[in-house]
Scaffold this motif. Structure first.
Motif, PDB file in Angstrom:
ATOM      1  N   THR A   1      38.221  39.035  41.309  1.00  0.00           N
ATOM      2  CA  THR A   1      37.181  39.143  42.403  1.00  0.00           C
ATOM      3  C   THR A   1      36.812  37.532  42.632  1.00  0.00           C
TER       4      THR A   1
ATOM      5  N   HIS B   1      32.375  45.175  46.529  1.00  0.00           N
ATOM      6  CA  HIS B   1      32.969  43.907  46.892  1.00  0.00           C
ATOM      7  C   HIS B   1      32.098  43.337  47.658  1.00  0.00           C
TER       8      HIS B   1
ATOM      9  N   ASP C   1      43.325  44.484  47.810  1.00  0.00           N
ATOM     10  CA  ASP C   1      42.844  44.693  46.202  1.00  0.00           C
ATOM     11  C   ASP C   1      43.738  45.827  46.094  1.00  0.00           C
ATOM     12  N   GLU C   2      44.197  45.733  44.573  1.00  0.00           N
ATOM     13  CA  GLU C   2      44.816  46.933  44.012  1.00  0.00           C
ATOM     14  C   GLU C   2      46.089  47.292  44.927  1.00  0.00           C
TER      15      GLU C   2
HETATM   16 MG    MG Z   1      38.820  44.193  41.092  1.00  0.00          MG
END
Ligand code: MG
Ligand code: ADP
Length: 681
Positions: A292, A322, A386-387
């Motif tokens: 992050t 986030h 993300d991911e």
């Molecule tokens: Mg993460």
């Protein structure tokens, strides 16, 4: 030449019933059929004397029948039995529930039997063998393909159908690879390869056939990915972000020192962003490795260079988390962060869209809601997802289209063995964080059977009484949300009413409204919930440092990569954390997998093992990576071929970037056919 699109119903031996069964296996055309490859093979070609047979092995014997078959009734079933002998010894053969065998064997005649041997007190028995009479070679006497089949379609049936298909196709298949490749890499021609992959005379035939087919499969993927990468690069130049926008501004405000790996990765990203080369980068790092802050630094650089940033995450919960993290650090630096998820009020949404358009918002974090057409940026310069395994290539491209050739940073916590990553994400450059921040406590992991349930429950109680919280993760039923839902609710009943009525138990699953999910996660974070029953929605990135115990029910149903991801939800705070894998079943493979989880916390080692123990199909299947499934290649075993294919693909595309040359026409077809539907090339 034969028409490969011909319906399988026209293959000899395929009647209406078998047609349905084949369809169930995804076999509709002749091509589907002949590319339905065996799962394994049985060598029924080498005769053994009865006296040479060992307990537990599968063996082929040639014998004379000594008596008439007897048919005995046992409780609820029947048993058929016959005595046979060869020059060395006699053996007893038994079947169950096959009364039609009566009259099949003539005393004094020769038959071959193939099956599993058991030896008891020196007596040889053969259980439910297949057989052939005299010289006939149908079920024995050769290498037999074994197909992955569904109930009701027997190996025998399938083999007969396949034989008919191959007979029709052999010699009539059009070559799919250019001659120069066949020559250079010594590849078998398509006709022989297809024939021998199903019916090898000896194992060497099989090896040669498989090599060619694996080569072809991997080549098509490599070419497709490289083409994809080239197409990014051939576009106009990327953004050159300012040298004066310094990531160190962010780094200096952090309450901790970055790890060496984080610094290295930031350097790679920084250079890429400052160059005019458009960034298409995969950032890989294990759960908790600190991706992050890396994203934050990249975002900061883009914003200070005068651009906006979009960050796409798979769940609303994660978006909220986030946002909090980003605000904590970036607001001090005068950066405006906003969130966009479905389910916010219309008024709020309109305001966000307005501010986004006029450039008031610097960074927008959100779910796929930010892909929607009405989301317009003033000046989008960087896209972070993300991911990434949750998003397809298409989605990534779609959001990038909201800017003028923005840089792209894709983050994933699914560790992939390095060699594979280089190849499978052939369309991306790769940065890897291969180090966790210091002082992380190892998550203690235990794999337990049913008999340990009480002790596990006691352990949970103890932890909660000490002020901690627990996750209970439900088994995946199938890729079916309805079913998953039921299992969450059932588990909730058990935990809240029977096991832990004294505690606050709640549940959460993917089908809930995001508002409800958020509120539950919020309450869990605030310690208003002691035990949270969940599907894998918690798999991705939510931070609750006070929860230190995770119980995974039916852990055998999860892949190792998924287990590892789940486990990463605990161990985020100061407390010693525990992961308890409840598993059922005695299979060797399950035990091995559980053992890996208990022995290591290293995501890269786990992913290697996962690949080894489950095979690539499953491994990548659960990753939802957007690539087609492999029909024959095994990415674990075929690394060497993969490397060779990669260099071949690079060479081909260097000489003929658009595959326009005549000799590459077939290659173009190959990619088109395999990938058009999945990746837009
Ligand atoms: Mg993460
Ligand atoms: P992930 O890579 O799984 O997304 P995060 O970025 O969420 O991991 O980081 C996990 C936690 O570790 C966060 O609380 C973050 O603030 C913290 N963290 C990140 N980098 C470091 C570091 N170098 N030292 C100490 N803690 C760190």
């Amino acid at each position: 030449m034969i028409d490969l699109n011909k319906n399988v119903q026209y293959i000899k031996g395929v009647g209406p019933t078998k047609l349905l069964l084949l369809n169930k296996l995804g076999i509709f055309t002749l091509k589907d059929l002949i590319t339905y490859y065996p799962r394994t093979y049985e060598d029924r070609s080498k005769l053994k004397y009865i006296s040479e047979c060992n307990d537990g092995e599968e063996a082929l014997i040639e014998t004379v029948i000594c008596n008439n078959l007897t048919n005995v009734r046992l409780k609820g079933k029947t048993m058929q039995r016959v005595i046979v002998r060869d020059e060395t010894e006699s053996a007893t053969i038994t079947w169950f529930n096959q009364p039609y065998l009566k009259g099949k064997f003539k005393v004094g005649e020769k038959y071959k039997f193939f099956g599993r041997i058991t030896k008891k007190g020196g007596k040889v028995m053969l259980n439910s063998p297949v057989f052939d009479i005299k010289e006939k070679i149908q079920n024995t006497g050769r290498i037999i393909p074994i197909y992955p089949l569904t109930y009701n379609l027997s190996q025998n049936n399938m083999r007969k159908i396949m034989e008919a298909a191959i007979k029709e196709a052999y010699g009539n298949l059009e070559e799919t690879l250019p001659q120069y490749l066949l020559k250079e890499y010594k590849l078998e021609n398509i006709n022989d390869a297809t024939k021998y992959i199903h019916f090898p005379n000896e194992f060497n035939d099989f090896n040669i056939a498989r090599y060619r087919l694996v080569f072809e499969e991997l080549l098509s993927i490599q070419l497709a990915l490289l083409k994809l990468k080239n197409s990014y690069m051939n576009e106009e130049k990327g953004i050159k972000f300012s040298k004066n926008a310094k990531m160190s501004d962010v780094i200096n405000t952090l309450p901790f020192n970055l790890t060496k790996a984080q610094l290295r990765v930031l350097e790679e990203i920084d250079q890429n962003m400052e160059s005019e080369k458009c960034m298409n980068r995969l950032l890989q790092g294990d759960v908790g490795s600190g991706k992050t802050v890396v994203a934050m630094c990249a975002a900061y650089k883009a914003i200070k260079s005068g651009y906006q940033v979009a960050m796409m995450v798979p769940t609303a919960i994660l978006a909220v988390q986030h946002l909090e993290n980003f605000k904590n650090i970036l607001e001090k630096l005068n950066i405006k962060c906003e969130i966009l998820v479905s389910g916010i009020t219309k008024k709020k949404k309109e305001k966000i869209l307005e501010e986004l358009k006029n450039g008031n918002i610097d960074i927008l974090i959100g779910t796929h809601a930010i892909i929607e057409e009405n989301v317009v940026f003033k000046n989008l310069g960087l896209v972070i997802t993300d991911e990434q395994h949750r998003f397809g290539v298409k989605q990534r491209t779609k959001i990038a289209e909201k800017g003028k050739n923005p840089d792209i940073l894709v983050m994933t916590a699914t560790p992939i063995p390095r060699t594979l990553a280089l190849i499978l994400y052939g369309d991306l450059d790769i940065s890897i964080i291969d180090e966790l921040p210091p002082n992380r406590k190892r998550i203690e992991t235990f794999a337990v059977g049913k008999n340990m349930t009480e002790r596990v429950n006691y352990f949970i109680k103890k932890q909660i009484d000490e002020g901690r919280q627990a996750y209970i993760v439900c088994p995946l039923v199938e890729e079916n949300e309805e079913m998953d839902l039921k299992s969450v609710e059932k588990l909730y009943e058990v935990y809240s009413k029977e096991l832990f009525p004294q505690y606050k138990v709640e549940y959460i699953h993917g089908k809930m409204k995001s508002k409800d999910k958020d509120s539950i996660m919020e309450r869990f974070k605030n310690k208003e919930i002691d035990i949270l029953i969940s599907t894998t929605v918690i798999e991705v990135g939510v931070d609750v440092p006070n929860s230190n115990i995770m119980v995974i029910e039916n852990a055998e149903r999860f892949g190792l990569a998924a287990l590892h991801q789940l486990r990463g939800r605990v161990g985020r705070g100061e407390y010693q954390s525990y992961c308890i894998l409840k598993f059922e079943g005695k299979s060797e493979n399950v035990r091995k997998r559980m053992k890996v989880m208990c022995e290591t916390n290293d995501g890269f080692i786990i992913s290697e093992k996962d690949l080894e123990l489950r095979g690539a199909g499953d491994f990548f299947g659960t990753m939802q990576h957007g690539l087609p499934e492999f029909k024959i290649a095994n990415l674990f075993e075929d690394i060497e071929i993969l490397k060779m294919v990669q260099s071949a693909a690079i060479k081909i595309l260097n000489q003929d970037p658009k595959l326009e040359k005549k000799e590459n026409k077939l290659l173009k077809e190959l990619i088109k056919e395999k990938f058009m539907k999945r990746i837009e090339l």
